[in-house]
Design an enzyme around this catalytic site. Structure first.
Site, PDB file in Angstrom:
ATOM      1  N   SER A 255       0.841  -1.193   0.000  1.00  0.00           N
ATOM      2  CA  SER A 255       0.000   0.000   0.000  1.00  0.00           C
ATOM      3  C   SER A 255       0.871   1.236   0.000  1.00  0.00           C
ATOM      4  O   SER A 255       2.091   1.153   0.114  1.00  0.00           O
ATOM      5  CB  SER A 255      -0.877   0.011   1.248  1.00  0.00           C
ATOM      6  N   LYS A 256       0.216   2.380  -0.109  1.00  0.00           N
ATOM      7  CA  LYS A 256       0.950   3.644  -0.130  1.00  0.00           C
ATOM      8  C   LYS A 256       1.843   3.765   1.085  1.00  0.00           C
ATOM      9  O   LYS A 256       2.918   4.334   1.021  1.00  0.00           O
ATOM     10  CB  LYS A 256      -0.044   4.801  -0.139  1.00  0.00           C
ATOM     11  N   ARG A 257       1.361   3.239   2.200  1.00  0.00           N
ATOM     12  CA  ARG A 257       2.140   3.363   3.431  1.00  0.00           C
ATOM     13  C   ARG A 257       3.517   2.685   3.338  1.00  0.00           C
ATOM     14  O   ARG A 257       4.440   3.061   4.015  1.00  0.00           O
ATOM     15  CB  ARG A 257       1.360   2.784   4.620  1.00  0.00           C
ATOM     16  N   GLY A 259       5.509   3.019   1.151  1.00  0.00           N
ATOM     17  CA  GLY A 259       6.455   4.023   0.669  1.00  0.00           C
ATOM     18  C   GLY A 259       7.078   3.691  -0.682  1.00  0.00           C
ATOM     19  O   GLY A 259       7.714   4.519  -1.287  1.00  0.00           O
TER      20      GLY A 259
END
Ligand code: GLU
Length: 490
Positions: A255-257, A259
């Site tokens: 996910s975006k988290r 990075g």
């Protein structure tokens, strides 16, 4: 057999994620491996999710990754338009939806929001979904016509029987059968006249002669509904290849988290496009021989989609870094220097020979941002403790180092030529005269001029870059530091 035609069909909703790029790459490889065509189609029927600029990101990413499309909005191949909102203008989706209505495979639905909200919902895979109760299927032809004539808002729904099963074939998962009762009468044409993604996708894949569809396995649950549409039209469905999930190191969906979920994030972090593409190719696919480094052309040659695995692919940033490092090692020096220079300039303000430093770091870094840590000492010797002079294998201690450096100082002061070779020769002569091992001398000299335990080059390579004046200043400072240390321990 018909010509292989694949498509990458992104919805322009933002950044291009690793998963999207993998679908595009595999579609590209399948087409090119078979000498076929790779097409770009923009799926923008969901106007609410449309993000300004997202189409540019798609073009940029495909281009920089080397995934050249044979057809697309900017390259007509006779199957256009290639943007769904433009295709819609010809009325193509409505026309096909009406055909289904005529065949009893779809129906008009006039239910308002209030009625739909009152319908039962079910939790499927953590999401709340509504199963439409076929209320409008029972409207008579006359009722439907009257509603349409009065301009009542409507959608067109797929008519899926409550009995029986639907079976489709996926190349990786094999035959999958689902009870029809579990399938919702999904909307094909929305009240704004736009087709849903689900419907446009089927109509377009067929009318654009697509032979292979590669997509994430989150679409697996919709596949039976697509299959029913193909069957209702009497069309042959394309070869389906649903790709395994990509997870992060903790086996959570990337996910975006994390990075590093999007292609542009990775490039911004200093990864090379070729390495990212190479790495992504291996997220779920493996070649026949045990090998990992592939150029795009080599991937085209090797890619066999039957070797895609069903198990989740772990996105391992450590592995990607390693691979990036391999690409840097193999890179032509001039190209390397061109790319490394901005990073070198950011770390080094003094007037050094940056090419020499670049040559030293080339085989030692994995990504360009690593450069900073490798070259910081050229700018200034960092704070370090004299215990660094103690090295078991080299048989050195702060005391032996002080003696060596003190003896070397006048020799190095007298030395004119500060080229690496000349300096090396001088130090080797000193080693021979002293009758000691090389490291006994090189270790203290390198520590004195760098203040670091690990450096990208040896003592004399570093001195060549520093020049005579700075090298001597550093050795004198080291002597002073070691003397001070000796006194304080007395
Ligand atoms: N427009 C869909 C997406 O961006 C494409 C899915 C497919 O390839 O069929 O996820």
């Amino acid at each position: 057999m018909s010509k292989v035609r694949t498509r990458y069909a992104p919805s322009p909703t933002g950044k291009m994620h690793v998963g999207n790029l993998r679908s595009a790459l595999y579609e590209f490889l399948i087409a090119k491996h078979a000498g076929g065509d790779f097409m770009l189609r923009i799926e923008d029927t969901d106007q609410e999710r449309f993000v300004e600029g997202a189409i540019d990101i798609i073009y940029r990413t495909l281009e920089s990754a080397g995934l050249k499309h044979d057809e697309g909005p900017d390259k007509d191949g006779g199957f256009g338009p290639y943007i769904q909102s433009e295709r819609m203008k010809s009325g193509i989706y409505m026309e096909y939806a009406r055909k289904l209505v005529e065949r009893g495979e779809a129906y008009y639905c006039f239910c308002d929001k209030e009625r739909l909200d009152s319908l039962k919902t079910e939790i499927v895979e953590g999401k709340e979904i509504m199963m439409y109760d076929k209320h409008c299927l029972s409207l008579s032809k006359e009722e439907v016509e009257a509603n349409l004539a009065s301009g009542k808002p409507f959608v067109i729904r797929q008519n899926i029987p409550n009995e029986g099963t639907t079976t489709f074939h996926d190349e990786l998962y094999g035959d999958i059968s689902v009870e029809n009762a579990e399938l919702d009468d999904m909307v094909l044409i929305k009240s704004d006249g736009y087709p849903t993604y689900n419907f446009a996708n089927v109509v377009d894949d067929h009318t654009m002669n697509i032979t292979h569809v590669v997509r994430g396995n989150e679409y697996l649950s919709s596949a039976p509904k697509y299959q029913r549409l193909y069957d209702a039209f009497g069309w042959e469905s394309p070869v389906y290849i649903h790709l395994p999930l990509i997870t992060d190191e903790n086996h959570k969906k990337l996910s975006k988290r994390s990075g590093h979920a999007s292609f542009e994030d990775l490039i911004a972090q200093g990864f090379l496009t070729e390495a990212v593409v190479n790495y992504i190719a291996l997220l779920g696919w493996s070649p026949e021989e045990n090998r990992e480094i592939f150029t795009l052309d080599e991937l085209i040659e090797e890619f066999d989609y039957h070797r895609i695995s069903k198990s989740p692919a772990v996105f391992d940033i450590v592995k990607l870094k390693w691979m990036n490092g391999e690409y840097l090692k193999a890179m032509d020096f001039d190209k390397f220097y061109e790319m490394a220079e901005p990073y070198l300039r950011e770390s080094l303000t003094k007037d050094f020979d940056l090419k020499k430093i670049a040559a030293m770091v080339k085989t030692r870094i994995e990504i360009f941002p690593d450069i900073a840590d490798h070259v910081d000492f050229f700018e200034a010797v960092p704070e370090y403790d004299i215990s660094m002079y103690a090295h078991k294998k080299m048989k050195t201690t702060p005391e032996t180092s002080l003696e060596v450096l003190e003896e070397l100082l006048p020799i190095l002061e007298a030395q004119e030529d500060y080229a690496n070779d000349a300096l090396y020769e001088t130090l080797c002569k000193y080693v021979a005269d002293k009758g000691c091992k090389n490291g006994y001398v090189m270790w203290p000299v390198r520590t004195a001029v760098s203040g670091k335990q690990m450096t990208p080059g040896g003592a004399t390579e570093i001195m060549e870059v520093l020049g005579k004046e700075e090298s001597l200043a550093r050795i004198r400072a080291a002597v002073a530091k070691l003397q001070a240390g000796k006194e304080s321990s007395l």
